[in-house]
Design a protein around this motif. Sequence first.
Motif, PDB file in Angstrom:
ATOM      1  N   SER A  86     -16.602  -4.806  -7.363  1.00 25.09           N
ATOM      2  CA  SER A  86     -15.614  -3.558  -6.880  1.00 25.09           C
ATOM      3  C   SER A  86     -14.455  -3.111  -8.063  1.00 25.09           C
ATOM      4  CB  SER A  86     -15.067  -4.047  -5.764  1.00 25.09           C
ATOM      5  OG  SER A  86     -13.973  -5.200  -5.818  1.00 25.09           O
ATOM      6  N   ASP A 115      -8.517   1.349  -3.304  1.00 19.24           N
ATOM      7  CA  ASP A 115      -7.216   0.707  -2.491  1.00 19.24           C
ATOM      8  C   ASP A 115      -6.151   0.584  -3.601  1.00 19.24           C
ATOM      9  OD1 ASP A 115      -8.519  -0.103   0.021  1.00 19.24           O
ATOM     10  OD2 ASP A 115      -9.696  -1.410  -1.011  1.00 19.24           O
ATOM     11  N   ILE A 135      -7.376  -9.264  -7.059  1.00 20.81           N
ATOM     12  CA  ILE A 135      -7.627  -8.384  -5.985  1.00 20.81           C
ATOM     13  C   ILE A 135      -8.899  -8.115  -5.724  1.00 20.81           C
ATOM     14  CG2 ILE A 135      -6.722  -6.463  -5.026  1.00 20.81           C
ATOM     15  CD1 ILE A 135      -4.344  -6.318  -6.757  1.00 20.81           C
ATOM     16  N   LYS A 165     -11.076  -5.855  -2.156  1.00 19.42           N
ATOM     17  CA  LYS A 165     -10.494  -4.661  -2.205  1.00 19.42           C
ATOM     18  C   LYS A 165     -11.084  -3.690  -3.423  1.00 19.42           C
ATOM     19  CE  LYS A 165      -7.083  -5.428   0.262  1.00 19.42           C
ATOM     20  NZ  LYS A 165      -7.022  -4.914   1.720  1.00 19.42           N
ATOM     21  N   LYS A 166     -11.302  -2.223  -3.260  1.00 23.31           N
ATOM     22  CA  LYS A 166     -12.007  -1.529  -4.280  1.00 23.31           C
ATOM     23  C   LYS A 166     -10.891  -1.134  -5.194  1.00 23.31           C
ATOM     24  CE  LYS A 166     -14.976   1.428  -2.863  1.00 23.31           C
ATOM     25  NZ  LYS A 166     -15.513   2.644  -2.229  1.00 23.31           N
ATOM     26  N   PRO A 183       0.679  -1.196  -0.139  1.00 22.17           N
ATOM     27  CA  PRO A 183      -0.081  -0.095   0.177  1.00 22.17           C
ATOM     28  C   PRO A 183       0.831   1.289  -0.124  1.00 22.17           C
ATOM     29  CG  PRO A 183      -0.833  -1.626   1.643  1.00 22.17           C
ATOM     30  CD  PRO A 183       0.449  -2.077   1.099  1.00 22.17           C
ATOM     31  N   LYS A 197     -11.064 -10.388  -3.394  1.00 19.93           N
ATOM     32  CA  LYS A 197     -10.772 -10.250  -2.175  1.00 19.93           C
ATOM     33  C   LYS A 197     -11.463  -9.106  -1.413  1.00 19.93           C
ATOM     34  CE  LYS A 197      -6.286 -12.480  -2.973  1.00 19.93           C
ATOM     35  NZ  LYS A 197      -4.616 -12.345  -2.706  1.00 19.93           N
TER      36      LYS A 197
END
Length: 448
Positions: free
Chosen positions: A141, A163, A109, A114-115, A84, A112
């Motif tokens: 997402s 994210d 991703i 995550k946006k 990140p 899982k």
Amino acid sequence: MAKPKTIYACQTCGAQSPKWLGRCPECDAWNSYVEETNIEAKRSLLPETISMALPLAEIQSDEGHHIPTGIEEFDRVLGGGYVPGSMILIGGDPGIGKSTIMMQAFSRIASKGKKLLYISGEESASQIKLRADRMNVSEKSFYVVAENCLERVVEQIKKLKPDVIAIDSIQTIYTNDIQSAPGTVSQVRECAAKLLMLCKGSNIACFLVGHVTKEGAIAGPKVLEHMVDAVLYFEGERGHAYRILRTMKNRFGSTNEIGVFEMTGQGLMEVKNPSDIFLAERPHASAGSVVVSSLEGSRPVLLEIQALVSSSPLANPRRTSLGIDSQRVNLLVAVLEKIVGLQLYDHDIFVNVAGGIRITEPASDLGVMAAIASSFKNKPINHTTILIGEVGLTGEVRAVMGIEARLKEAQKMGFTKAVIPSSNLKSKFSSKLEVMGVTNVEACLELL
């Protein structure tokens, strides 16, 4: 607002000059200077903050953890996954698979929770949807926007708060603060700098897709590669289905790691055992064919080197090499002529690394020389023997690193004998192979 000032910038290295120059004094590129208008940059897109100096022991390091993408070969190259707040640059030739690998990674991703935001400056949203349908990508997402203006891109990022984001490609994005065309040195540098500040401040991981020049370097200023946290290059020959994703820089993992993929109609498929793929069609009892072990980062990969030596009617015989540095091959040919005594001056020599992969390390020297000698004498080398070693100008065989990992990979692939440098026998390793140490090229060729 300050008065606009006209400058000339090199599109290869980013050097600037008040007047046009035919050749850049920094990188020696010809006709690379383009007129640009330089104005005073506006304030940052982020609010100004003051950083306080802290003792190193008090700084929290929990932000440096890796988050896997779900694609093992991609995660291997990234050092375990993305971090990140990091910025990762992916470069490669047109059609090599840059957008495809990003689409697949984003799909994993997003699954899982995550946006994600995929910003495309080259394709419309409907075109991206067609490619996503072909690859069975439909996560809710996973957001897509087709936009080239950086200011509007930043608005979308602040509104959505993703994210992870991807910019495809950085050369198509422009900012209104600079009055020059997208893709110029100043535009690429300014857009990348503002995205870097935004991602670091918001702890958003950012993937930048970059074009490459005809020389194979990332298009734009060299400072772009210095700004990002990781630089990945996609390699591959158009006539081959296999693609190599190689790490050139990584602040959160090791460099020179590779990931191997196969391009199919459904996208890029992971190749878990590259050695098995590259040796699948290797001929047995064929002169000029030798297997070497190339250490790519922490992964040993077995590759077949093919050589063809034939008499030439030309005054200057041809020296052609694919997948390996031609200057390195010429050096090894000179050693064979001077030290070993092979009369190669009137022969054409062709060297090829099967599978379309490129060898960069010198541990394949011994294999290249053995393949050339085998083809010249028309004597095949035992197909269960692997050769490992670097060769110097006096014909000596020098030690290589990672010998235990190389031998384990050879044993797993069914090889029974290995010729390695004698100095590597001093290191402690266990192997079921018949390991033979050599000190020079002549001793190696006598064993074979």
